[in-house]
Design a protein around this motif. Structure first.
Motif, short mmCIF file in Angstrom:
data_model
loop_
_atom_site.label_atom_id
_atom_site.label_comp_id
_atom_site.label_asym_id
_atom_site.label_seq_id
_atom_site.Cartn_x
_atom_site.Cartn_y
_atom_site.Cartn_z
N HIS A 118 0.90 -1.31 -0.13
CA HIS A 118 0.03 -0.21 -0.14
C HIS A 118 0.89 1.26 0.00
O HIS A 118 0.51 2.34 -0.58
N HIS A 122 1.13 4.55 -2.71
CA HIS A 122 0.86 6.08 -2.49
C HIS A 122 2.10 6.64 -3.27
O HIS A 122 1.97 7.87 -3.89
N SER A 143 -0.38 10.37 6.54
CA SER A 143 -1.71 10.05 6.54
C SER A 143 -2.16 9.54 7.86
O SER A 143 -1.20 9.87 8.81
N HIS A 146 0.09 6.55 8.45
CA HIS A 146 1.54 6.46 8.39
C HIS A 146 2.12 7.81 8.10
O HIS A 146 1.69 8.57 7.75
N ASP A 312 -6.44 7.35 0.07
CA ASP A 312 -6.37 5.89 -0.39
C ASP A 312 -7.26 5.63 -1.58
O ASP A 312 -8.54 6.33 -1.54
ZN ZN Z 1 -2.72 4.93 2.72
#
Ligand code: ZN
Lengths: 349, 226
Positions: A118, A122, A143, A146, A312
């Motif tokens: 994931h 990004h 985010s 993270h 996302d």
């Molecule tokens: Zn994310």
């Protein structure tokens, strides 16, 4: 080899995303569709993402979102060359929904499956807007889940984490400070709006991990969040009014200052000429503004994908899948497991 | 007609290809069942590929999909539901949800009132009761085995099936019959009438029976002492 279509599926947190991209022979990736169903409103009253609520929403949204994405792309499933899906990191139960669906699509189509990271997704999101990334480049991912500094030497195969938060993610700090200020969840947009009317220098909130002996590329936002709460509580106790806009602006300044200072320092020290900022907090006006100023001063090219690509979505997973296809990376087996703690160095499994 | 049957509402990961014809019982052509409560996501689609190959058909030859809609522990249950929904979309075939407990009940021989109970974890069972003709008279419910035991006289069931019945056999005091988990032909049997008449499938709604664990925060914790 002609143009290849990649379907991307994302379900690691509270957004069900399905994207479709076209990979050209020269490595260019074109965005054809990007559909997202969000369960954010169902989590609002809990003040954070509730995993079971998110997983239930993914199951409901999965096929309708896929249908919308295909319709928007103007293509049919029979046109799909590969299926990419987030295998981790993320919420275990949430990841499982997208992964199970992607496996079934791959099985019916008889096409390769790519279980992907994931976080690398990004970074890949930027390539559908700004074209291929130079090698190496530095990526700052910020985010609710993270906060990391990544050295990206090859998007398909070589990503190294050089720093990350040691406690809260930056977006998490926004949510917690929003609660302190009685602002809605998620906290990023309302704090950003309020901060525009405030003085960012009104209150000197702490900058975490910026001492000479601290880890120079790591982040910490827990102390900042506590400092804001303490400052507000002390004013409340003294019966003084809370200058909400000044608190929001000063908090936001502390976050943006640390993030951009560390990212620019890393780029300079590592001799990297390009910084990509992605993730939901990348849409924050002060973060991108300050990053722009500091990158310009340091002679670093700054790339920030548009907000829709920063949060996302399935398009970023499709884009990463396309880079894996272009790089001839071996596809995943159909028995792969979701990995909630997948390290960013593992771009695909 | 050829039907793909899936169930992940119990610790068993089940996939099968079943032949269904008017006037005869469903016949399983190929079946894979692996009991591993933690591997539903890993095993289900590989199992589908294996049973399709073993049945000597291609996925495109399937006419419909039947899936156990639970009740079942959430994460595993969703794997079956989303996999079935995706096969339905990708193959452009109807997907029929059936009650997992109903599919266990239909496979039990004999004509006596029956209790079906599966393991709901957290020391609870999912259960339903069936009359001598096999009709569900109550359920599905989720309860502690002791509370279910108190209701047994009123339910007048004579025997039980399902792994939950086996796990708490001492408390329930009923003879436990096979099966513990639903089989592909039993899943198809529950949906047979709809399949053969081409009825519109019900929405693919999983039977969770429990609310998500989540607490609405009451007041913000202060970081300073009052
Ligand atoms: Zn994310």
């Amino acid at each position: 080899m002609s143009e290849r279509i990649v379907l991307g599926i994302e379900s690691s947190c509270d957004e069900t995303g399905v994207g479709v991209v076209r990979l050209y022979d020269d490595g260019r990736v074109e965005l054809l569709a990007d559909e997202v169903a969000s369960s954010v409103e169902q989590h609002a009253r809990f003040g954070g993402v509730v995993p079971e609520v998110a997983s239930r929403a993914h199951l409901e949204a999965m096929i309708p979102t896929a249908r919308r994405a295909l319709a928007a792309s103007g293509l049919g499933l029979e046109d799909v060359h590969s299926v990419a899906v987030t295998a981790g990191p993320g919420l275990a139960g949430a990841l499982l929904v997208g992964l199970a669906s992607a496996k079934a699509y791959a099985a019916v189509l008889g096409k390769p499956l790519y279980g992907v990271n994931h976080l690398a997704g990004h970074v890949a999101a930027d390539t559908v807007q700004h074209g291929p990334l130079p090698s190496p480049c530095l990526a700052l991912l910020v985010s609710g889940g993270h906060t990391q500094l990544l050295l990206v030497e090859d998007l398909a195969t070589k990503i190294t984490e050089i720093g990350s938060t040691i406690d809260d993610a930056a977006g998490e700090a926004y949510d917690k400070v929003a609660r302190v200020l009685n602002l809605p969840y998620p906290g990023g947009p309302p704090i950003d709006r309020l901060a525009k009317q405030g003085n960012p220098e009104a209150i000197a909130f702490p900058r975490g991990l910026t001492g000479p002996r601290d880890a120079k590329y790591d982040f910490s936002f827990s102390g900042l969040k506590t400092a804001v709460a303490r400052w507000v509580e002390e004013r409340e106790r003294a019966g003084e009014p809370i200058p909400l806009a000044d608190v929001a602006a000063s908090f936001q300044e502390a976050v943006a200052d640390v993030l951009t200072a560390k990212a620019v320092r890393a780029a300079t020290e590592l001799g990297v000429g390009t910084l990509v900022i992605s993730g939901g907090v990348a849409a924050n006006s002060r973060l991108s503004g300050l990053a722009g100023e500091r990158c310009a001063e340091a002679g670093i090219e700054l790339r920030v994908p548009r907000p829709r690509l920063c949060t996302d979505n399935g398009a970023m997973i499709a884009a990463l899948g396309a880079h894996l296809v272009a790089a001839d990376v071996a596809p995943s087996e159909l028995d792969i497991a979701a990995d909630p703690a997948l390290p960013v160095s593992t771009v695909s499994i | 007609m050829l039907v793909l049957a899936l169930d992940t509402a119990t610790p068993a990961v089940t996939a099968g290809v079943v032949a269904l014809a008017d006037g005869s019982v469903p016949r399983t052509l190929a079946r894979r069942t692996t009991v591993n409560a933690r591997a539903h996501g890993e095993l289900l689609t590989p199992h589908v590929r294996e049973v399709v190959a073993e049945a000597g058909i291609t996925l495109a030859e399937l006419h419909a999909v039947v899936v156990g809609a639970g009740p079942g522990p959430f994460t595993g249950l969703r794997v079956g539901m989303v996999t079935a929904a995706t096969f339905g979309h990708a193959l452009d075939r109807p997907v029929y949800p059936v009650g997992t407990l109903d599919a266990i009940a239909v496979a039990v021989d004999g004509a006596e009132p029956l209790l079906v109970a599966t393991d709901a974890r957290r020391r609870e069972v999912y259960w339903a009761a069936y009359d001598a003709a096999g009709n569900r008279v109550t359920g599905p419910h989720v309860q502690r085995p002791a509370d279910l035991a108190e209701r047994l006289p009123e339910l007048a069931v004579r025997r039980a099936a399902g792994q939950g019945a086996e796990l708490y056999a001492d408390l329930l005091g009923l003879p436990v019959a096979q099966p513990w988990h639903p089989s592909p032909d039993a899943l198809v049997a529950v949906a047979a009438k709809d399949l053969l008449t081409g009825a519109d499938p019900a929405p693919l709604t999983p039977l969770y029976l429990r609310r998500p664990d989540a607490e609405v925060p009451v007041a913000r914790k202060r970081v300073t002492r009052p």
